[in-house]
Design a protein around this motif. Structure first.
Motif, PDB file in Angstrom:
ATOM      1  N   SER A  79      -0.794   7.845  -0.445  1.00 34.54           N
ATOM      2  CA  SER A  79      -1.693   8.727  -1.037  1.00 34.54           C
ATOM      3  C   SER A  79      -1.640   7.974  -2.697  1.00 34.54           C
ATOM      4  N   ARG A  80      -2.729   8.293  -3.331  1.00 30.61           N
ATOM      5  CA  ARG A  80      -2.964   8.112  -4.649  1.00 30.61           C
ATOM      6  C   ARG A  80      -2.710   9.104  -5.528  1.00 30.61           C
ATOM      7  N   TYR A  81      -3.004  10.367  -5.062  1.00 34.39           N
ATOM      8  CA  TYR A  81      -2.753  11.604  -5.741  1.00 34.39           C
ATOM      9  C   TYR A  81      -2.030  12.672  -4.757  1.00 34.39           C
ATOM     10  N   ALA A 134      -3.380   4.130 -13.935  1.00 39.63           N
ATOM     11  CA  ALA A 134      -3.700   4.478 -12.132  1.00 39.63           C
ATOM     12  C   ALA A 134      -3.558   3.259 -11.342  1.00 39.63           C
ATOM     13  N   GLU A 135      -2.892   2.153 -11.693  1.00 37.63           N
ATOM     14  CA  GLU A 135      -2.660   1.147 -10.979  1.00 37.63           C
ATOM     15  C   GLU A 135      -1.084   0.606 -11.199  1.00 37.63           C
ATOM     16  N   PRO A 151      -0.175   0.438  -5.779  1.00 38.56           N
ATOM     17  CA  PRO A 151      -0.953   1.116  -6.776  1.00 38.56           C
ATOM     18  C   PRO A 151      -0.517   2.298  -7.177  1.00 38.56           C
ATOM     19  N   THR A 200       1.641   6.256  -6.502  1.00 40.61           N
ATOM     20  CA  THR A 200       1.435   7.908  -6.058  1.00 40.61           C
ATOM     21  C   THR A 200       1.293   8.885  -7.496  1.00 40.61           C
ATOM     22  N   ARG A 201       0.409   9.541  -7.753  1.00 34.32           N
ATOM     23  CA  ARG A 201       0.656  10.474  -8.879  1.00 34.32           C
ATOM     24  C   ARG A 201       1.087  11.689  -8.428  1.00 34.32           C
ATOM     25  N   THR A 222       1.025  -1.118  -0.024  1.00 36.67           N
ATOM     26  CA  THR A 222      -0.014   0.097   0.113  1.00 36.67           C
ATOM     27  C   THR A 222       0.982   1.297   0.154  1.00 36.67           C
ATOM     28  N   GLN A 223       0.502   2.274  -0.753  1.00 41.17           N
ATOM     29  CA  GLN A 223       0.868   3.564  -0.461  1.00 41.17           C
ATOM     30  C   GLN A 223       0.130   4.636   0.005  1.00 41.17           C
TER      31      GLN A 223
END
Lengths: 114, 113
Positions: free
Chosen positions: A8-10, B41-42, A107, A109-110, A5-6
């Motif tokens: 933050s996604r964004y 996005a994955e 997944p 982090t952008r 797991t990370q």
């Protein structure tokens, strides 16, 4: 099930800010990695850790540092964010030292640096 | 050290036909290669691997072929399905006794319904 797991996604940050990206794996893996993915450049290794408090530079470590205080957690730090660090950041882990292992990815982090 | 090259940035294939993705490597001392698949996005997910003691490895619709003399591997997907639309990366060990992988630049596969 294997899980990376990370935190933050964004993420959107300003130039000069200090940025922390966190990664946690629940598989008791020895190795952890930070990559960045940019169009046309594939996945490039920033840093690698094979044990707690151990780290090794990858192909593009400039402007980054890492921390691994616990086996399950690997942090990527941008000391002073710059616009050229806008990218997708991917954390991965693999089981053992000294062997070719499948790596399991989070997944991503952008990160956008304005 | 290893270099891994995917010379086709993109590929479009009709649904039901065969998709062939190619990868070249430089160092023949290494004996293990992997393919990863990545949706937008994955994170990438492991797809299939091959050891150099084989020249072919099959898993359902996915087959990887290894041509050691040409330092070339290919991923065949047959029949191709819309859910196969993704970016595919090949990877190889960076150097001996080492946990690191070197990834290619990726091929974006689009399956046309």
């Amino acid at each position: 099930d294997v899980k990376v797991t990370q935190s933050s996604r964004y993420l959107v940050k300003r130039t000069g800010e200090k940025v922390f990206l966190e990664c946690v794996q629940d598989m008791d893996h020895e190795n952890m990695f930070w990559y960045r993915q940019d169009p046309g450049l594939g996945l490039r290794l920033i840093y690698f850790s094979y044990d707690v408090k151990m780290k090794e530079k990858g192909d593009i470590p400039e402007g980054y540092s890492v921390s691994r205080e616990k086996k399950e957690r690997f942090s990527l730090i941008l000391e002073s964010a710059s616009t050229n660090q806008t990218s997708m950041y991917l954390c991965a882990s693999s089981p053992h030292r000294d062997s070719y292992n499948e790596q399991f990815f989070g997944p991503g982090t952008r990160l956008t640096v304005l | 050290d290893q270099q891994v090259k995917q010379n086709s940035p993109s590929l479009s294939v009709q649904e039901g036909r065969i998709s062939i993705l190619n990868c070249d490597y430089t160092n023949s001392m290494f004996d293990y290669f992997l393919w990863y698949k990545k949706y937008p996005a994955e994170g990438p997910t492991f797809l299939i691997s091959i050891s150099s003691i084989k020249d072919k490895n099959e898993d359902g619709r996915f087959t990887v072929f290894l041509n050691k003399s040409a330092k070339h591997l290919s991923l065949h997907i047959v029949p191709s399905q819309p859910g196969d639309s993704a970016v595919y990366f090949c990877a190889a060990p960076t150097n001996f006794g080492n946990e690191k992988l070197t990834f290619g630049t990726g091929t974006r596969l689009t399956i046309i319904p």
